[in-house]
Scaffold this active site. Structure first.
Site, PDB file in Angstrom:
ATOM      1  N   GLY A   1       0.845  -1.190   0.000  1.00 58.84           N
ATOM      2  CA  GLY A   1       0.000   0.000   0.000  1.00 58.84           C
ATOM      3  C   GLY A   1       0.876   1.234   0.000  1.00 58.84           C
TER       4      GLY A   1
ATOM      5  CD  GLN B   1       3.536   5.798   2.542  1.00 59.55           C
ATOM      6  OE1 GLN B   1       2.543   5.270   2.067  1.00 59.55           O
ATOM      7  NE2 GLN B   1       4.499   5.101   3.138  1.00 59.55           N
TER       8      GLN B   1
ATOM      9  CB  CYS C   1       5.268   2.262   7.345  1.00 58.65           C
ATOM     10  SG  CYS C   1       4.793   3.720   6.405  1.00 58.65           S
ATOM     11  CG  LEU C   2       6.850   0.935   1.386  1.00 61.11           C
ATOM     12  CD1 LEU C   2       6.242   1.198   0.010  1.00 61.11           C
ATOM     13  CD2 LEU C   2       8.002  -0.059   1.282  1.00 61.11           C
TER      14      LEU C   2
ATOM     15  CG  HIS D   1      -0.459   1.277   7.493  1.00 58.19           C
ATOM     16  ND1 HIS D   1       0.532   0.884   8.368  1.00 58.19           N
ATOM     17  CD2 HIS D   1       0.164   2.034   6.558  1.00 58.19           C
ATOM     18  CE1 HIS D   1       1.685   1.407   7.974  1.00 58.19           C
ATOM     19  NE2 HIS D   1       1.494   2.104   6.873  1.00 58.19           N
ATOM     20  CD  GLU D   2      -1.037   2.294   2.872  1.00 53.78           C
ATOM     21  OE1 GLU D   2      -0.625   3.442   2.631  1.00 53.78           O
ATOM     22  OE2 GLU D   2      -0.264   1.369   3.187  1.00 53.78           O
TER      23      GLU D   2
ATOM     24  CG  HIS E   1       0.430   6.930   5.302  1.00 51.34           C
ATOM     25  ND1 HIS E   1       1.606   7.388   5.870  1.00 51.34           N
ATOM     26  CD2 HIS E   1       0.593   5.593   5.154  1.00 51.34           C
ATOM     27  CE1 HIS E   1       2.437   6.360   6.053  1.00 51.34           C
ATOM     28  NE2 HIS E   1       1.840   5.264   5.635  1.00 51.34           N
TER      29      HIS E   1
HETATM   30 NI    NI Z   1       2.717   3.342   5.643  1.00 43.83          NI
END
Ligand code: NI
Length: 188
Positions: free
Chosen positions: A45, A50, A99-100, A141-142, A145
């Protein structure tokens, strides 16, 4: 085109996001680039902040997790202007997340089991669906963001204390990453 992923410490991750409409410039190209960026970094995701954009846009492709979660086979979602509602039974489940924007970290996070989501797809067609299980977690989670929240904000005070140095290292540019990133200059 692979875009750089903004790491923890970059201010865009804490900036308010705006809804978009069908006139948003080169939206299809942006969505394609976000998928490409996500695949290149082995993510499932990715939210627009991000990649440095304060807009309400998320891409998800959870197919890679189908071995552990068969229900995720073929699950691919482009979410524009999503609105999330926690369903009233309010049951929570704790599982590890990553998380990236936070390379090298995995922490347990408590999330709601069931949520209802409204969103527009890439053709600006409206959808509403109730999500459960691991997909519900990915969506929460997304969605976080878009609300200036990172999963590490939701860990327990003890875990926060234990990962403090790791977080500082990421924020101060002392982290190695095998995908393209944008991070603060290294502090000594
Ligand atoms: Ni994330």
């Amino acid at each position: 085109m692979i875009l750089p992923i903004y790491l923890y410490g970059q201010s865009v991750l804490r900036q308010e996001t705006e809804e978009i409409d069908a006139n948003y410039p080169d939206l299809r190209k942006l969505v394609d680039d976000m998928y490409e960026t996500m695949y290149a970094s082995d993510g499932i995701g990715l939210a627009a902040p991000q990649v440095g954009l304060s807009i309400r846009l998320i891409v998800i492709d959870a197919d890679a997790l189908k071995e552990s979660f068969p229900e995720l086979e073929g699950v691919k979602l482009t979410l524009i202007n999503p609105e999330l509602e926690v369903l009233t039974d309010g049951k929570k489940v704790t599982r590890e997340e990553g998380c990236l924007s936070l390379p090298g970290l995995h922490e347990p996070v408590s999330r709601y089991e069931k949520v209802r989501l409204n969103w527009l797809d890439i053709d600006f067609v409206e959808h509403e669906e109730v999500f459960e299980g691991f997909l519900s977690r990915i969506i929460q989670h997304e969605y976080d963001h878009l609300e200036q929240t990172l999963y590490v904000d939701r860990t327990t005070p003890i875990r926060k204390q234990l990962i403090r140095n790791k977080l500082r290292n990421i924020a101060e540019g002392r982290v190695a990453c095998d995908y393209r990133v944008k991070q603060n200059a290294k502090k000594r």
